[in-house]
Motif scaffolding. Structure first.
Motif, short mmCIF file in Angstrom:
data_model
loop_
_atom_site.label_atom_id
_atom_site.label_comp_id
_atom_site.label_asym_id
_atom_site.label_seq_id
_atom_site.Cartn_x
_atom_site.Cartn_y
_atom_site.Cartn_z
N VAL A 17 99.35 60.71 30.44
CA VAL A 17 100.13 61.90 30.71
C VAL A 17 100.74 62.33 29.40
O VAL A 17 101.64 64.15 30.03
CB VAL A 17 101.04 61.38 31.69
CG1 VAL A 17 100.12 60.95 33.00
CG2 VAL A 17 102.00 60.55 31.43
N TRP A 18 101.04 61.99 28.78
CA TRP A 18 101.28 62.54 27.09
C TRP A 18 101.29 64.51 26.75
O TRP A 18 102.59 64.83 27.13
CB TRP A 18 100.50 61.42 25.97
CG TRP A 18 102.25 61.83 24.62
CD1 TRP A 18 101.58 63.48 24.17
CD2 TRP A 18 103.28 61.59 24.50
NE1 TRP A 18 102.65 63.07 22.73
CE2 TRP A 18 103.05 61.93 23.57
CE3 TRP A 18 103.73 60.84 24.89
CZ2 TRP A 18 104.69 61.94 22.70
CZ3 TRP A 18 104.70 60.28 24.28
CH2 TRP A 18 105.35 60.88 23.09
N PRO A 19 100.51 64.60 27.10
CA PRO A 19 99.91 66.35 26.57
C PRO A 19 100.86 66.62 28.16
O PRO A 19 101.14 67.90 27.66
CB PRO A 19 98.82 66.37 27.27
CG PRO A 19 97.96 64.93 26.79
CD PRO A 19 98.88 63.81 27.25
N ARG A 23 108.52 67.86 26.02
CA ARG A 23 108.56 67.78 24.81
C ARG A 23 109.66 66.84 24.40
O ARG A 23 109.75 65.90 23.63
CB ARG A 23 109.51 69.45 23.64
CG ARG A 23 109.47 68.74 22.42
CD ARG A 23 109.48 69.80 21.67
NE ARG A 23 110.30 69.50 20.09
CZ ARG A 23 109.57 70.45 18.51
NH1 ARG A 23 109.43 71.48 19.00
NH2 ARG A 23 110.19 69.90 17.50
N ASP A 24 111.22 67.02 25.54
CA ASP A 24 112.15 66.25 25.38
C ASP A 24 111.80 64.76 25.65
O ASP A 24 111.83 63.89 25.43
CB ASP A 24 113.21 67.04 26.83
CG ASP A 24 113.97 67.64 25.87
OD1 ASP A 24 113.53 68.15 24.50
OD2 ASP A 24 114.63 68.44 26.06
N MET A 28 111.62 61.09 23.71
CA MET A 28 112.80 60.78 24.09
C MET A 28 111.58 59.20 24.67
O MET A 28 112.16 57.80 23.98
CB MET A 28 112.85 60.72 25.59
CG MET A 28 114.65 61.38 25.32
SD MET A 28 115.38 60.88 27.20
CE MET A 28 114.68 61.21 28.60
N LEU A 29 110.24 59.01 24.66
CA LEU A 29 108.96 58.11 25.06
C LEU A 29 109.06 57.37 23.37
O LEU A 29 109.47 56.35 22.94
CB LEU A 29 108.22 58.51 25.27
CG LEU A 29 108.65 58.10 26.61
CD1 LEU A 29 107.38 59.12 27.16
CD2 LEU A 29 108.55 56.76 27.37
N PRO A 58 108.36 72.51 14.91
CA PRO A 58 109.39 72.01 15.27
C PRO A 58 110.15 72.87 15.73
O PRO A 58 110.28 74.40 15.98
CB PRO A 58 110.05 71.85 13.23
CG PRO A 58 108.80 73.22 12.58
CD PRO A 58 108.17 72.69 13.25
N LYS A 59 111.51 72.63 17.06
CA LYS A 59 112.17 73.05 17.57
C LYS A 59 112.79 74.25 16.07
O LYS A 59 113.31 74.05 15.84
CB LYS A 59 113.72 71.60 18.23
CG LYS A 59 112.78 71.46 19.01
CD LYS A 59 114.21 70.82 19.75
CE LYS A 59 113.51 69.37 20.60
NZ LYS A 59 114.72 69.03 20.92
N PRO A 60 113.50 75.36 17.15
CA PRO A 60 114.06 76.35 16.10
C PRO A 60 115.70 76.07 16.35
O PRO A 60 116.05 74.73 17.09
CB PRO A 60 114.22 77.54 16.79
CG PRO A 60 113.61 76.87 18.42
CD PRO A 60 112.66 76.11 18.63
N THR A 61 116.39 75.96 14.63
CA THR A 61 117.95 75.47 14.16
C THR A 61 118.60 76.72 14.75
O THR A 61 119.65 76.64 15.00
CB THR A 61 117.40 74.98 13.30
OG1 THR A 61 117.76 75.97 12.31
CG2 THR A 61 116.91 74.22 13.09
#
Length: 64
Positions: A17-19, A23-24, A28-29, A58-61
């Protein structure tokens, strides 16, 4: 069943189920699965090769 069998079952389920995971949840996994940089790089390479959705930017900062 012993703990190793349960761990294997959960691991296979997570890969399946990864896809679809957020994202969080993926982060965590991933963090729970790795304990050193060598394993982290190997796992990251595997996930990127098998699940293209993992290769997200990447997540926006900050807001622009």
């Amino acid at each position: 069943m012993d703990e190793n069998k349960f761990a294997a079952l959960l691991g296979h389920a997570a890969l399946k189920v990864w896809p679809e995971l957020s994202r969080d949840a993926q982060e965590m996994l991933f963090a729970a699965a790795v304990d050193d940089g060598v394993i982290a790089n190997t796992l990251a390479t595997y996930l990127h090769d098998h699940h293209p959705r993992t290769a997200h930017p990447p997540k926006p900062t900050a807001l622009v």
